[in-house]
Write an enzyme that holds these catalytic residues in place. Sequence first.
Site: not given
Length: 421
Positions: A124-125, A127-131, A147, A240
């Site tokens: 799905v996505a 990034g630098s902190f996880g998947t 996540k 956010d």
Amino acid sequence: MAYITGTDLAEGEEAETGMGAVSCRQGQHTRVAAPRKQGGNIQGSWSLGWKCLWSEMGPIRSGLEELWELRGHQCLQPKSLEPAPLLEKPLSEWPVPQFINLFLPEFPLRPIRGQQHLKILGLVAKGSFGTVLKVLDCARKCVFALKVVPKVKVLQRNTLRQCKEEINIQRHISHPFIHSLGDSWQGKRHLFIMCSYYSTDLYSLWSAVGCFPELSIRLFAAELVLVLCYLHDLGIIHRDVKMENILLDERGHLKLTDFGLSRHLPRGAQAYTICGTLQYMAPEVLSGGPYNHAADWWSLGVLLFSLATGKFPVAAERDHVAMLANVTHCDSEIPASLNQELSLLLHELLCQNPLHRLRYLHQFQTHPFFRGVAFDPELLQKQPADFVMETQVTQPNPLEFMPFKDFDCDLESFLANLIHA
């Protein structure tokens, strides 16, 4: 789905960064994390993660310190009894010491064999902190979003407390327009957070259609007003609110998601750290605070402005300093072509002074733009969302199926090899 990262610093706390995967669809949205400076040095190195972990040990730590002190009187070389030099060693790879499990009770331990009923259907996505993965629960025959956050990065980036905060918040909130937590656990290498899966988010829909009709804007605005009032009444600031963090269910109604930057902020309390997505951040956040729950209402104003006009009120800048300079003139940028009631709502949300910003439920209930709207979740959910249903788009999935037997392996290397294969 989309998840973002950022940094949070409350008075008397160490810097904490919201864990999560950053959406691949970043476009013009810039995410920032600006730790506060102390004595000229910016906090956030790997060592702070260990300090945060050490501060979480509580009674166990005090017991160890008492033991070390007792042993020090009995030993001719007390230096040998100092904490292990691992605290001075850069934490760049596995293994993470097993005792980290003791300080994340929010993530119950689960052996590998307990995860075998899950199959990965796609990415799905990342990034630098996880998947974030799309997974199938074979036992329940249901699809979820999972996540996955490496423990190493939790310590490296000093995010331990924020991990705990995110889960604690999600476990204690329940609302028809909030993306609820399904499950959470940990293995040796990773933390896992599982939620319901939705194929479309508001940003994808907005990117496909541009401007939204006023009827849809009014429906989304009313649903988000109820969500934010609910969170603020509980003393929670989201920090956010943006299109990527709003999922759309099968009937076209919204689910606010990603509480990675959220925190408990009692009425009257203030926050100071610059964090979030630049184009949605209130001027008081961009300037480094103090700010409070009113910052969420500014973000809502930016979101509604974008839905109504097809563009953001202020173009993205490279950093928060440049962004603040542009945002200062934001209230003069609302197009005169907009409906008078909608224009008034945007003016009152995108107000430079947070004290004069709309922020209470009764203010929205009596607002001209919401004339005739019943602020009741059940009634709102019964309203047709034909425009959304007709134009919903599903992101193409490049990974239809990934054979995956161990969720606790080196996930990043596995995905990197698979994607580039």
